[in-house]
Write a protein that holds these residues in place. Structure first.
Motif, PDB file in Angstrom:
ATOM      1  N   GLU A  97      -6.128  -4.522 -11.438  1.00 13.86           N
ATOM      2  CA  GLU A  97      -5.221  -3.531 -10.843  1.00 13.86           C
ATOM      3  C   GLU A  97      -4.821  -3.939  -9.430  1.00 13.86           C
ATOM      4  OE1 GLU A  97      -2.967  -0.209  -9.950  1.00 13.86           O
ATOM      5  OE2 GLU A  97      -3.675  -0.868 -11.913  1.00 13.86           O
ATOM      6  N   ILE A  98      -5.792  -4.354  -8.623  1.00 15.93           N
ATOM      7  CA  ILE A  98      -5.510  -4.753  -7.241  1.00 15.93           C
ATOM      8  C   ILE A  98      -4.600  -5.974  -7.208  1.00 15.93           C
ATOM      9  CG2 ILE A  98      -6.545  -5.673  -5.122  1.00 15.93           C
ATOM     10  CD1 ILE A  98      -9.013  -3.879  -5.788  1.00 15.93           C
ATOM     11  N   LEU A  99      -4.872  -6.942  -8.088  1.00 20.52           N
ATOM     12  CA  LEU A  99      -4.081  -8.174  -8.125  1.00 20.52           C
ATOM     13  C   LEU A  99      -2.743  -8.001  -8.835  1.00 20.52           C
ATOM     14  CD1 LEU A  99      -6.843 -10.815  -8.898  1.00 20.52           C
ATOM     15  CD2 LEU A  99      -5.504 -10.631  -6.812  1.00 20.52           C
ATOM     16  N   GLY A 100      -2.611  -6.931  -9.602  1.00 19.04           N
ATOM     17  CA  GLY A 100      -1.381  -6.717 -10.351  1.00 19.04           C
ATOM     18  C   GLY A 100      -1.238  -7.679 -11.511  1.00 19.04           C
ATOM     19  N   THR A 104      -1.825  -4.032   7.148  1.00 21.84           N
ATOM     20  CA  THR A 104      -2.194  -3.080   6.095  1.00 21.84           C
ATOM     21  C   THR A 104      -2.156  -1.653   6.618  1.00 21.84           C
ATOM     22  OG1 THR A 104      -3.566  -4.724   4.987  1.00 21.84           O
ATOM     23  CG2 THR A 104      -4.031  -2.401   4.499  1.00 21.84           C
ATOM     24  N   ARG A 151      -6.756  -1.742  -0.184  1.00 24.49           N
ATOM     25  CA  ARG A 151      -7.127  -3.114  -0.542  1.00 24.49           C
ATOM     26  C   ARG A 151      -5.980  -3.825  -1.238  1.00 24.49           C
ATOM     27  NH1 ARG A 151     -11.933  -0.539  -1.607  1.00 24.49           N
ATOM     28  NH2 ARG A 151     -11.453  -0.385  -3.817  1.00 24.49           N
ATOM     29  N   LYS A 152      -5.241  -3.092  -2.060  1.00 21.20           N
ATOM     30  CA  LYS A 152      -4.084  -3.683  -2.742  1.00 21.20           C
ATOM     31  C   LYS A 152      -3.011  -4.084  -1.723  1.00 21.20           C
ATOM     32  CE  LYS A 152      -2.700  -2.013  -6.674  1.00 21.20           C
ATOM     33  NZ  LYS A 152      -2.066  -1.239  -7.754  1.00 21.20           N
ATOM     34  N   TYR A 204      -5.996   1.516  -2.858  1.00 20.77           N
ATOM     35  CA  TYR A 204      -4.607   1.235  -2.524  1.00 20.77           C
ATOM     36  C   TYR A 204      -4.527   0.398  -1.242  1.00 20.77           C
ATOM     37  CZ  TYR A 204       0.353   1.846  -1.645  1.00 20.77           C
ATOM     38  OH  TYR A 204       1.679   1.602  -1.409  1.00 20.77           O
ATOM     39  N   THR A 222     -10.179  -5.175 -10.353  1.00 22.03           N
ATOM     40  CA  THR A 222      -9.649  -6.412  -9.782  1.00 22.03           C
ATOM     41  C   THR A 222      -8.261  -6.702 -10.333  1.00 22.03           C
ATOM     42  OG1 THR A 222     -11.897  -7.282  -9.523  1.00 22.03           O
ATOM     43  CG2 THR A 222     -10.100  -8.879  -9.453  1.00 22.03           C
ATOM     44  N   ARG A 272      -1.799  -7.944  -1.066  1.00 18.32           N
ATOM     45  CA  ARG A 272      -0.387  -8.334  -1.146  1.00 18.32           C
ATOM     46  C   ARG A 272       0.098  -8.926   0.175  1.00 18.32           C
ATOM     47  NH1 ARG A 272       1.844  -3.407  -4.907  1.00 18.32           N
ATOM     48  NH2 ARG A 272       0.951  -4.220  -6.819  1.00 18.32           N
TER      49      ARG A 272
END
Length: 171
Positions: A137-140, A39, A64-65, A62, A135, A69
């Protein structure tokens, strides 16, 4: 302040929290360290393009995203059972979770039984205390997908934990 020093400060401020999330997702000390390094390496590669304000929460979101991923990508590539590591440390937040090390280990073991996306939802929503929207947003994915994953994940955790559930969470 130059970019390298700026990034070093960001990495120092973020590394422990990123490790906390990574460990809860993968359940393995060494993989969590690898995920944090991956990361931070990806963040460093684009650091010049990222705007950094002192109190900008989007930079941490960002990160965390990127971590999530990397975790999901790693899971897709490996498709293997995770190894249990003997030294879990103190990686569960105190709020709402019993303080006994045995209870913490019980919760970590239960989390390991969830599929990766379900585990990610539980960690982000209930242990990291992110909103449904954050959540998603982070997971998409959509908020509806987060609600669905949350519901299925909590049902599965209740099933896995059985009687220990009463000791861990104060429903």
């Amino acid at each position: 302040m130059d970019e390298a020093r700026d990034f070093e400060e960001f990495a120092a401020d973020s590394a422990r929290r990123l490790f906390h999330v990574a460990y809860l997702m993968c359940g393995d000390w060494h993989r969590a360290q690898d995920l944090v390094q991956t990361t931070l390496a990806k963040m460093y590669g684009i650091w010049g393009r990222l705007r950094r304000n002192e109190d900008d929460p989007t930079l941490h979101a960002y990160a965390r995203k990127v971590l999530l991923r990397a975790y999901l990508s790693q899971r897709r590539l490996r498709r293997e059972t995770e190894l249990v590591v003997a030294e879990p440390g103190d990686y569960l937040p105190a709020a709402g979770v019993g303080t006994s090390p045995d209870l913490r280990l019980t919760l970590i073991a239960a989390l390991r039984e969830l599929p990766p996306r379900n585990r990610a939802v539980v960690v982000l929503r209930y242990l990291e205390d992110h909103s449904l929207e954050a959540t998603a947003e982070i997971l998409g994915c959509s908020v509806g997908a987060v609600k669905s994953l949350s519901n299925r994940s909590l049902t599965k955790l209740r099933e896995i934990l059985g009687e220990d559930r009463e000791l861990l969470f104060h429903d």
